[in-house]
Design a protein around this motif. Structure first.
Motif, PDB file in Angstrom:
ATOM      1  N   GLN A 100     -10.450  22.946 -11.737  1.00  0.00           N
ATOM      2  CA  GLN A 100     -11.285  24.106 -12.044  1.00  0.00           C
ATOM      3  C   GLN A 100     -10.737  24.930 -13.200  1.00  0.00           C
ATOM      4  OE1 GLN A 100     -12.108  26.683  -8.731  1.00  0.00           O
ATOM      5  NE2 GLN A 100     -13.443  28.025  -9.903  1.00  0.00           N
ATOM      6  N   GLU A 101      -9.457  25.299 -13.131  1.00  0.00           N
ATOM      7  CA  GLU A 101      -8.857  26.085 -14.204  1.00  0.00           C
ATOM      8  C   GLU A 101      -8.218  25.190 -15.264  1.00  0.00           C
ATOM      9  OE1 GLU A 101      -9.099  29.242 -14.743  1.00  0.00           O
ATOM     10  OE2 GLU A 101     -10.189  29.664 -12.900  1.00  0.00           O
ATOM     11  N   GLY A 102      -7.702  24.088 -14.846  1.00  0.00           N
ATOM     12  CA  GLY A 102      -7.023  23.195 -15.778  1.00  0.00           C
ATOM     13  C   GLY A 102      -7.943  22.619 -16.826  1.00  0.00           C
ATOM     14  N   GLN A 103      -9.199  22.412 -16.473  1.00  0.00           N
ATOM     15  CA  GLN A 103     -10.158  21.875 -17.425  1.00  0.00           C
ATOM     16  C   GLN A 103     -10.343  22.829 -18.608  1.00  0.00           C
ATOM     17  OE1 GLN A 103     -11.757  18.711 -16.965  1.00  0.00           O
ATOM     18  NE2 GLN A 103     -12.167  19.050 -19.144  1.00  0.00           N
ATOM     19  N   LYS A 104     -10.266  24.126 -18.339  1.00  0.00           N
ATOM     20  CA  LYS A 104     -10.412  25.124 -19.417  1.00  0.00           C
ATOM     21  C   LYS A 104      -9.296  24.982 -20.445  1.00  0.00           C
ATOM     22  CE  LYS A 104     -12.562  28.578 -16.369  1.00  0.00           C
ATOM     23  NZ  LYS A 104     -12.408  29.919 -15.763  1.00  0.00           N
ATOM     24  N   PHE A 105      -8.088  24.788 -19.947  1.00  0.00           N
ATOM     25  CA  PHE A 105      -6.964  24.654 -20.870  1.00  0.00           C
ATOM     26  C   PHE A 105      -7.059  23.334 -21.630  1.00  0.00           C
ATOM     27  CE2 PHE A 105      -2.360  23.838 -21.797  1.00  0.00           C
ATOM     28  CZ  PHE A 105      -2.216  24.874 -22.700  1.00  0.00           C
ATOM     29  N   TYR A 106      -7.456  22.273 -20.930  1.00  0.00           N
ATOM     30  CA  TYR A 106      -7.631  20.983 -21.594  1.00  0.00           C
ATOM     31  C   TYR A 106      -8.673  21.096 -22.711  1.00  0.00           C
ATOM     32  CZ  TYR A 106      -8.725  16.049 -22.352  1.00  0.00           C
ATOM     33  OH  TYR A 106      -8.932  14.828 -22.938  1.00  0.00           O
TER      34      TYR A 106
END
Length: 529
Positions: A100-106
């Motif tokens: 959920q949050e990691g995709q934003k950073f990726y």
């Protein structure tokens, strides 16, 4: 421009929930949690080498742990290794709790990589310089020469020399700079932010993106000062002190230059004192780029410069180093300042303001903070564009008429109209000043032209056209050394203007400096590609 350090710190929260899932697993995962938490703290404090060592250790013991992979992806991003960062992040996203949050950073890193993947890299002893070759190759020699001078000067001033090469990246368009800086285009244009020190690197926009360039070599040094302060103090210095030292030091790459306020900022200070209107240290947090008006941002820069100037007058660079060392060693900023100058912080603020109000700052009515507009532009700003920049309606009308007459070769008639525009604009408009001066030059009224151009240069030192006009004047007078010096200053602001390189080549040739003339011709060829 320094901003708060923004990283995907959500991983610390995610790890907390992850603890319950690994209780029954191998003990090494517990070690990984502690190591990752420590590694995140290293990233926050700009100790990226330590964070990298943590990542390398974890990858040896738990290479398939998604949280280790995510942390390794973060570290590689801060190191400027985008491909490896994306590889680790992609592996980490296989863990549902990270998605959920990691995709934003990726997605953030991937979007940046769309630009940085095209970068060419030049490495020196102290810097790693990246740029888009087909667009910004002309910047390389200027940038590296300036950065190496800054490395020595700032290192001696602040008693810190980075151990590893500093990553410097030139972003080639507004969209990519907005992405990497995490600023909106409105924030950039309101604040005038064209560079930033973030993610363990110095980031600037190409001077090609502003119609007349900008003082990008000073800006490079300014951001490098931020880098030094971040590293030296573990990212513990507040924005007012950060920006104050960076502003005070930004021209230290030039020999024999005394830090002074530009006239536009001096005038803002005079007005602030007159109206008793100041930007507080608290309002400056977390970034001057977040202030709502460009005049407030400029005033804040003026204020923090005067703070450092005041401190410097109390004890020079040893006092500034003492403050930074105190902060590095765990003191609050207030305690570090108080210890260095041996008075309470509240008294320091009062004394600074009192000293400020006793200074004889010049108030120049009508002087403006020139706007910042990031866009792809032509190499030469034409009359239509310069007229559009004139804000006073009546002045604009006379300037248009003057342009028409000048293009017909009617210089005396053009002078009359430009003088009308000049008066309507309150004698302060670099656009009109240059138009009028060039008509004076064409009419061989050299003394009048020089007088008006020197005033324009004092008020707007970032306005490249003034340097070019002065260079033209000195060439016509046969003062080749003076023309060379003034055009060299223009080149520091806008190396993408072919007129500058053409005229420099001619001047070097006249002065018998054949090798330098050949260098300028090579730069002309770069621009013509």
């Amino acid at each position: 421009m320094k901003r708060i350090f923004i990283t995907s710190v959500f991983i610390v929260t995610v790890i907390t929930s992850f603890v319950y899932k690994v209780i029954a697993q191998e003990e090494k995962f517990f070690d990984a949690i502690g190591e990752i938490t420590y590694g995140e703290e290293c990233l926050q404090s700009w100790q990226v080498e330590e964070a990298s060592a943590v990542a390398d250790k974890l990858l040896l013991t738990a290479p398939e742990n998604p949280y280790v992979c995510f942390f390794a992806g973060e570290v590689r991003f801060y190191e400027g290794n985008y491909e490896e960062s994306l590889s680790f992040l992609k592996e980490a996203l296989k863990e549902p709790d990270i998605v959920q949050e990691g995709q934003k950073f990726y997605d953030f890193v991937e979007k940046i990589y769309q630009t940085t993947g095209k970068f060419k890299e030049v490495k020196t002893e102290h810097f790693l310089f990246r740029y888009v070759e087909e667009k910004d190759a002309i910047l390389v020699d200027y940038a590296l020469d300036t950065l190496e001078k800054a490395y020595d000067a700032i290192g001696n001033d602040l008693n810190y020399f980075p151990a590893k090469p500093v990553l410097v990246e030139v972003f080639p368009d507004a969209e990519s700079f907005c992405t990497i800086s995490t600023l909106t285009k409105d924030e950039i244009e309101t604040s005038g932010t064209v560079a930033i020190c973030l993610f363990n690197r110095v980031i600037i926009t190409s001077p090609r993106l502003l119609p007349r360039g900008y003082q990008w070599l000073d800006t490079l040094t300014h951001e490098y000062v931020h880098y030094v302060i971040m590293k030296k103090t573990y990212n513990r210095v507040p924005i007012w002190l950060h920006e104050g030292i960076a502003k005070f030091e930004e021209r230290r790459w030039l020999e024999g230059v005394t830090p002074t306020l530009p006239v536009s900022l001096e005038s803002l200070m005079a007005e602030a004192i007159e109206k008793d209107y100041f930007i507080t240290f608290g309002q400056m947090h977390p970034s001057l780029a977040k202030l709502k008006k460009k005049e407030d941002t400029a005033l804040a820069f003026a204020e923090v410069f005067t703070v450092i100037d005041y401190l410097f007058n109390q004890g020079g660079y040893p006092l500034l180093v003492s403050i930074l060392d105190g902060i590095k060693n765990g003191k609050s900023t207030e305690d570090a300042v108080s210890s260095a100058i041996e008075i309470p912080f509240v008294d320091f603020e009062k004394n600074w303001l009192q000293d400020l109000k006793q200074k004889k700052f010049r108030r120049i009515h009508g002087i403006q903070i020139l706007p910042t507009k990031l866009k792809e532009s032509s190499t030469i700003v034409d009359d239509m564009e310069s007229v559009a920049e004139i804000e006073v309606k009546d002045a604009k009308k006379y300037a248009i008429l003057g342009d028409l007459l000048r293009h017909e070769g009617l210089h005396n008639a053009a002078i009359i109209e430009y003088e009308k525009a000049f008066r309507k604009a309150g004698h302060i408009s670099p656009q009109i000043q240059n138009k009028l001066a060039m008509s004076y030059i064409m009419d061989t009224q050299y003394a009048k032209a020089e007088e008006i151009l020197k005033v324009a240069l004092e008020y707007y030192p970032e306005y490249t056209t003034t340097y070019i006009s002065l260079g033209e004047l000195y060439q016509r007078k046969g003062e080749y050394a003076a023309a060379l010096e003034i055009l060299s200053q223009a080149n520091r602001i806008n190396p993408f203007n072919p007129i500058i390189h053409k005229n420099l080549a001619l001047l070097y040739d006249k002065l018998g400096r054949k090798e330098d003339a050949a260098g300028e011709l090579r730069r002309l060829m770069l621009l013509s590609k």
